[in-house]
Design an enzyme around this catalytic site. Sequence first.
Site, PDB file in Angstrom:
ATOM      1  N   ASP A  81     -62.246  29.579 -22.107  1.00 14.11           N
ATOM      2  CA  ASP A  81     -61.271  29.911 -23.141  1.00 14.11           C
ATOM      3  C   ASP A  81     -60.895  28.718 -24.003  1.00 14.11           C
ATOM      4  OD1 ASP A  81     -60.127  28.932 -20.750  1.00 14.11           O
ATOM      5  OD2 ASP A  81     -58.150  29.697 -21.285  1.00 14.11           O
ATOM      6  N   GLU A 138     -58.180  29.907 -18.405  1.00 18.48           N
ATOM      7  CA  GLU A 138     -57.690  28.762 -17.637  1.00 18.48           C
ATOM      8  C   GLU A 138     -56.406  28.208 -18.244  1.00 18.48           C
ATOM      9  OE1 GLU A 138     -56.777  24.822 -16.501  1.00 18.48           O
ATOM     10  OE2 GLU A 138     -57.606  25.241 -18.494  1.00 18.48           O
TER      11      GLU A 138
END
Length: 389
Positions: A81, A138
């Site tokens: 991400d 994350e």
Amino acid sequence: MKKFAELEDFASAEAEMLRIRHHLHAHPELSFQEENTAAFVSGKLEQWGYEVTRNVGGHGVVGRLREGDGNRSIAIRADMDALPITEVTESEYASTAPGIMHACGHDGHTTMLLGAAEYLARTRNFSGTLNLIFQPAEEVGPNGGAKAMIADGLFERFPCDAIFGLHNHPGAPAGTILMRSGPLMAAADTVNITLHGKGGHAARPHLCIDPIVVGSSIVMALQTVVSRSVDSTETAVVTVGTFNGGTATNVIAQSASLSLSVRTFSPEVRALIKDRIYMIVETQAESWGATVDIEYDSGHPIVFNAPEETAFATEVATELTGEGSVPECALIPGSEDFSHYLDHKPGCFIRLGNGEDSAALHTPNYDFNDRSLTTGAALWARLAERYLS
């Protein structure tokens, strides 16, 4: 003697890894929105012959490859991400998504694991089961992608004997592999405190209970938590990040609020600081006649590298880059959701140098250093081969 992956084995793959990294960098996706990134990763893994499972804990992808009759299994994780930051690098592959960029290097992490995945699928120089984990979300805190994948049965569906991961490290020379056994990164807890006093006119403070004065005494008392309650050989941080109260100069507020960030490197110190914060906040408030509400949110646990797995990873890294080339990493007060995996499985989290002149993580001028790609991919390939040899 059996030959394992070397840095030069990835020279021919460097151009393709650059293309992958720059593609991912130009097309970032926020946490829990990594649909296109996951599809890109899945397509590559399937092309190389992996058994691919999609949508694990959101947009998580797991690529599994079995070879030989070995009964050991290993997991290696990369995160996918990006962050809600507007990029200012002006690179030719800069983000095409307004207000979103890979400001933490997850594009590089994903690329390095894909580079290793292609090599391992082509050479098949191992015996056992390889599980490659591409994790979403994350960046969103304790309820992010690691916990979501674990809750979705990650370790039951894809059993492993150990798990490994890495993060790039601005400030260390590009390609430098840094290791540390035991605690590496801090547990991160958040404390939200609401003080309830008695408001009134600023000219009549004797008729009031001023929550700003109460909060100020709490701020000062909290400075003693680490300096006077924690063993001086331990490391910990208690930061008052916000202090809000009041609306006008001639009004004593009815309430005020504070928020704290707490960073610790051992469960014992973590528990001690929690107890001390409760005691200080409650007794300070009581001494002024105020009442208080405390919300103590436990965030990511400590990133604790298992000694055996860390020694193994250090040995592999040293073989790859040369004797004396794998320095010990200093304690890092930041947190990382890889810690949740380490609560379930033994493993090691590694730091990979991103350049001494690298911009800091989570800043608009950060960029992953492409000179680290070959080292990271070769490290993962050799580590998997050695573990499953």
